[in-house]
Write a protein that holds these residues in place. Sequence first.
Motif, PDB file in Angstrom:
ATOM      1  N   UNK A 112       0.824  -1.211   0.000  1.00  0.00           N
ATOM      2  CA  UNK A 112       0.000   0.000   0.000  1.00  0.00           C
ATOM      3  C   UNK A 112       0.857   1.260   0.000  1.00  0.00           C
ATOM      4  N   UNK A 113       1.900   1.279   0.818  1.00  0.00           N
ATOM      5  CA  UNK A 113       2.750   2.469   0.927  1.00  0.00           C
ATOM      6  C   UNK A 113       3.489   2.755  -0.382  1.00  0.00           C
ATOM      7  N   UNK A 114       3.913   1.698  -1.060  1.00  0.00           N
ATOM      8  CA  UNK A 114       4.709   1.880  -2.281  1.00  0.00           C
ATOM      9  C   UNK A 114       3.875   1.802  -3.557  1.00  0.00           C
ATOM     10  N   UNK A 115       2.626   1.364  -3.439  1.00  0.00           N
ATOM     11  CA  UNK A 115       1.765   1.264  -4.607  1.00  0.00           C
ATOM     12  C   UNK A 115       2.188   0.178  -5.585  1.00  0.00           C
ATOM     13  N   UNK A 116       2.753  -0.906  -5.053  1.00  0.00           N
ATOM     14  CA  UNK A 116       3.173  -2.022  -5.907  1.00  0.00           C
ATOM     15  C   UNK A 116       2.792  -3.341  -5.240  1.00  0.00           C
ATOM     16  N   UNK A 117       2.742  -4.381  -6.042  1.00  0.00           N
ATOM     17  CA  UNK A 117       2.441  -5.709  -5.521  1.00  0.00           C
ATOM     18  C   UNK A 117       3.719  -6.385  -5.046  1.00  0.00           C
ATOM     19  N   UNK A 118       3.591  -7.142  -3.980  1.00  0.00           N
ATOM     20  CA  UNK A 118       4.732  -7.916  -3.480  1.00  0.00           C
ATOM     21  C   UNK A 118       4.784  -9.299  -4.138  1.00  0.00           C
ATOM     22  N   UNK A 119       3.780  -9.635  -4.952  1.00  0.00           N
ATOM     23  CA  UNK A 119       3.796 -10.921  -5.630  1.00  0.00           C
ATOM     24  C   UNK A 119       5.038 -11.009  -6.508  1.00  0.00           C
ATOM     25  N   UNK A 120       5.836 -12.024  -6.263  1.00  0.00           N
ATOM     26  CA  UNK A 120       7.075 -12.177  -7.017  1.00  0.00           C
ATOM     27  C   UNK A 120       8.259 -11.449  -6.413  1.00  0.00           C
ATOM     28  N   UNK A 121       8.013 -10.702  -5.343  1.00  0.00           N
ATOM     29  CA  UNK A 121       9.115 -10.014  -4.649  1.00  0.00           C
ATOM     30  C   UNK A 121       9.932 -11.056  -3.885  1.00  0.00           C
TER      31      UNK A 121
END
Length: 183
Positions: A112-121
């Motif tokens: 939410x804070x970065x506006x990106x998905x963690x999927x695949x992180x």
Amino acid sequence: MKLIILDRDGVLNQDSDAYVKSAAEWIPIPGSARAVARLCQAGYQVAVATNQSGLARGYFSQHDLDAMHAKMTALVEAEGGKIAHIAWCPHGPDDHCLCRKPLPGLIHQIEQALGISARGAIMVGDSIRDLEAGIAAGCTPILLRTGKGRAAEGKLATDSSLQAVTVFNDLEAWVNQLLGPEI
């Protein structure tokens, strides 16, 4: 931009069974700040997800935690890197919150804070609960032997969901494998 999520105690700084309670007690693991900087310079966003039940237990204050994070951030920035976001759980283990690892709440806060998905992180930690939080959020888990990692490593073979976890001696060793050794 690719995302890497790091646990704090035992990954970036020396862990303590008595809790890290102040900036003076927050002692970086050699090479960790430089490793974060190298990740940033290679185009990764680096965030930190850390359980900090010492707040709920009264071992340190929010001011103390802020000072620890300011020290961590300054050391990374001095090496040419930047921590994109720090998410922490202030609750104790019996508070039944949704953010305490092994639940993925801190990772969702980072998303939410970065506006990106963690999927695949990539989720890098020194405990089984770090790995479980990462897996629950769709991340690839990496275990380090620093901190509580050596004890956690022994548990990998007994849990089928964790048998594919890759293990490294420390953050610097993993970054060297990912990016190649620094010249």
